[in-house]
Design a protein around this motif. Sequence first.
Motif, PDB file in Angstrom:
ATOM      1  N   UNK A 163       0.824  -1.219   0.000  1.00  0.00           N
ATOM      2  CA  UNK A 163       0.000   0.000   0.000  1.00  0.00           C
ATOM      3  C   UNK A 163       0.849   1.256   0.000  1.00  0.00           C
ATOM      4  N   UNK A 164       2.087   1.163   0.490  1.00  0.00           N
ATOM      5  CA  UNK A 164       2.946   2.339   0.631  1.00  0.00           C
ATOM      6  C   UNK A 164       3.706   2.690  -0.640  1.00  0.00           C
ATOM      7  N   UNK A 165       3.818   1.732  -1.564  1.00  0.00           N
ATOM      8  CA  UNK A 165       4.654   2.020  -2.734  1.00  0.00           C
ATOM      9  C   UNK A 165       4.083   1.512  -4.064  1.00  0.00           C
ATOM     10  N   UNK A 166       3.173   0.536  -4.021  1.00  0.00           N
ATOM     11  CA  UNK A 166       2.790  -0.143  -5.261  1.00  0.00           C
ATOM     12  C   UNK A 166       1.529   0.406  -5.917  1.00  0.00           C
ATOM     13  N   UNK A 167       0.766   1.255  -5.214  1.00  0.00           N
ATOM     14  CA  UNK A 167      -0.460   1.773  -5.837  1.00  0.00           C
ATOM     15  C   UNK A 167      -0.166   2.549  -7.119  1.00  0.00           C
ATOM     16  N   UNK A 168       0.828   3.484  -7.138  1.00  0.00           N
ATOM     17  CA  UNK A 168       1.136   4.159  -8.408  1.00  0.00           C
ATOM     18  C   UNK A 168       1.634   3.197  -9.486  1.00  0.00           C
ATOM     19  N   UNK A 169       2.303   2.118  -9.078  1.00  0.00           N
ATOM     20  CA  UNK A 169       2.764   1.143 -10.067  1.00  0.00           C
ATOM     21  C   UNK A 169       1.597   0.586 -10.865  1.00  0.00           C
ATOM     22  N   UNK A 187       2.893   1.235 -14.342  1.00  0.00           N
ATOM     23  CA  UNK A 187       4.319   1.575 -14.296  1.00  0.00           C
ATOM     24  C   UNK A 187       4.690   2.797 -15.148  1.00  0.00           C
ATOM     25  N   UNK A 188       3.709   3.461 -15.771  1.00  0.00           N
ATOM     26  CA  UNK A 188       4.038   4.648 -16.569  1.00  0.00           C
ATOM     27  C   UNK A 188       4.417   5.827 -15.686  1.00  0.00           C
ATOM     28  N   UNK A 189       4.018   5.791 -14.406  1.00  0.00           N
ATOM     29  CA  UNK A 189       4.404   6.854 -13.482  1.00  0.00           C
ATOM     30  C   UNK A 189       5.804   6.613 -12.922  1.00  0.00           C
ATOM     31  N   UNK A 190       6.332   5.398 -13.128  1.00  0.00           N
ATOM     32  CA  UNK A 190       7.609   5.006 -12.549  1.00  0.00           C
ATOM     33  C   UNK A 190       8.743   5.134 -13.554  1.00  0.00           C
TER      34      UNK A 190
END
Length: 830
Positions: free
Chosen positions: A557-563, A568-571
């Motif tokens: 929940x702390x790191x994978x939601x934007x993924x 992964x386009x935000x990464x």
Amino acid sequence: MFPLKDAEMGAFTFFASALPHDVCGSNGLPLTPNSIKILGRFQILKTITHPRLCQYVDISRGKHERLVVVAEHCERSLEDLLRERKPMRYPSYLAPEVIAQGIVKSTDHMPSEKPLPSGPKSDVWSLGIILFELSVGRKLFQSLDISERLKFLLTLDCVDDTIIVLAEEHGCLDIIKDLPENVIDLLKKCLTFHPSKRPTADELMQDKVFSEVSPLYTPFTKPASLFSSSLRCADLTLPEDISQLCKDVNSDYLAERSIEEVYYLWCLAGGDLEKELVNKEIIRSKPPICTLPNFLFEDGESFGQGRDRSSLLDDTTVTLSLCQLRNRLKDVGGEAFYPLLEDDQSNLPHSNSNNELSAAATLPLIIRERDTEYQLNRIILFDRLLKAYPYKKNQIWKEARVDIPPLMRGLTWAALLGVEGAIHAKYDAIDKDTPIPTDRQIEVDIPRCHQYDELLSSPEGHAKFRRVLKAWVVSHPDLVYWQGLDSLCAPFLYLNFNNEALAYACMSAFIPKYLYNFFLKDNSHVIQEYLTVFSQMIAFHDPELSNHLNEIGFIPDLYAIPWFLTMFTHVFPLHKIFHLWDTLLLGNSSFPFCIGVAILQQLRDRLLANGFNECILLFSDLPEIDIERCVRESINLFCWTPKSATYRQHAQPPKPTSDSSGVRSSTPFFSTECPDPPKTDLSRESIPLNDLKSEVSPRISAEDLIDLCELTVTGHFKTPTKKTKSSKPKLLVVDIRNSEDFIRGHISGSINIPFSAAFTADGELTQGPFTSVLQSFKGKVIVIVGQVAKHTAEFAAHLVKMKYPRICILDGGINKIKPTGLLTVPSPQI
């Protein structure tokens, strides 16, 4: 685009005017450089195609606001008929209303720009001047300087007959009088002073001069696009003597390829635009010290340095030599340009350098994408396959498994996503103008989305972003705009910059497949289920890492939601996303889990060595990720993951195995089975989210267990297609029921480790007859089978704590297997 044929490619350069560095726009951001504005607006010119128009190919941005344009170039032009190496005088062709307008400079902070008078009717005037020059055989206004020339054009408002005045001024009245009457009438129409009285191009085409000439030319009909309701092969014709074309060893096959392809290959073969212009002295460099100003104020204003003449406009077109490219492709046979699509042999065409091509196919992707000969073959093959889409859908999938040529990526992605039909009509019917509440958020997000890219950061790119995003929001009333949707749109818009309808169609097909219901107004239950399954995948593939992350409280929940919300386009930057999605689009909706685990494994050592705070800092500025390694490891992880282990209740419902066209649905890259088999009594059952969260290891269905054990089912139960033994991972079934129940019936090949006595008080595995067997299978898939769900979950959790990878639980326990008749009862020993 049309084939190169006997044309050339040419390049010319110019400078965009520089903007002040200390001025910001109305949004508080620095002004967009004029060169980037031009870069975005130029793209539409690439879509203008006609047999009698030179094709624009590309534009690139250099230092100090320099722009270089590449276009189809013909050595001889109308200009050559009238002059011998004399400067061209563009102001001579300007319409009076354009001259009267003067120079208008626009800035970003202007509330609105006054519409310029230049337009189609101005072009009609310019055409009239060109026709006049061709008719009399001389250039106009050669004896006047530019200012006098412009004044003279403005005085034509006061004359009765523009044609006579121009002829008298240039001493060619006798020539004009000898011209046919219909030509004189045409010139008078074109050179009508007032634009309101001047005909449009359509009205001009009704003139009898054109009606007499038009039968001599075959009418041009723009070919139907790939995604339309029109018949693409309705007007298809073959060359009259195609056999002779194939036998002609001197045929210039490269000239039959599109100008866009030739330019792309020219760049791969070492073509350098700036170098070509430097060699022709169009670009002149000078030592940096010579560019210093003579006097510099504290605020940066400088005085004393005169304007560098190399920055002035030079309209010279430099022909780009194709010798280096042709030399590189000299060993490529003619058959490589016409590959057989029905040949079941090698994917690579037969040529003198076929061995080199086969070797190139095994090289890293970054090298293959820069290999001229390899890319030529891949481009030609994909071009033919895409023209046969959707009939050749399965073969497109097959070839995409090898790699996707960058030049064909946009259309190939659309084919892999199953885009079909009249996409332009659908997109045009969507209201993209009426204000909606989401407009404000879209306006805020766009200036932050992949703005390192010059194309997407241009005003034209922003406008296209707005239209595509708004079209998606309006056409999906049951969904809402979440931050991250702009990042999802970016790859599709970049690859289809001149085809917003295709960008919209691709995004609309991508989201249901990989992000089903992620954009609901209340998506918490969807996100939580997704992250829980991801946690189980980490434990399944890397229990040591899973144990550590859980101990320090560093949950997905702390790191994978934007993924996952942005796939992964935000990464990653766009060039990495292209390579990642080339593979992602070949997998099903569970493949992103494997990508996420592969990213964690690249950071594994640092994660294991750090605590919570350090991990938070690590992900706030994600280190460099080797994307090729990430793709390779993702495929490996996917192959080791049973299909049902990533089951989600909120995933997209299964689709039929065949579509309306009769073409079988394409299967995932990594599996020989259907991506979404129909649900049976042996499939996984949905469980409450809290129960799912309480389990460390994933569940697998009875179908998967039967398939992996290669068991034969009797009765009405149906299993998926079995894997071959060579591709099937070894599997161990651990039955944790008591020994009495185990003896009454168990799965063939399973071992019995009763749950009640399996572990010591310290959590260690109790030594028993099957302990060594369990340890020997460490690293293989181990399925825990029991009768009480809580016990199987606890047993699996214990093994994960002991760093056993690939631990999973049989969904439904032994009771799911009993009706199949697969349980084995051991023979009584005598």
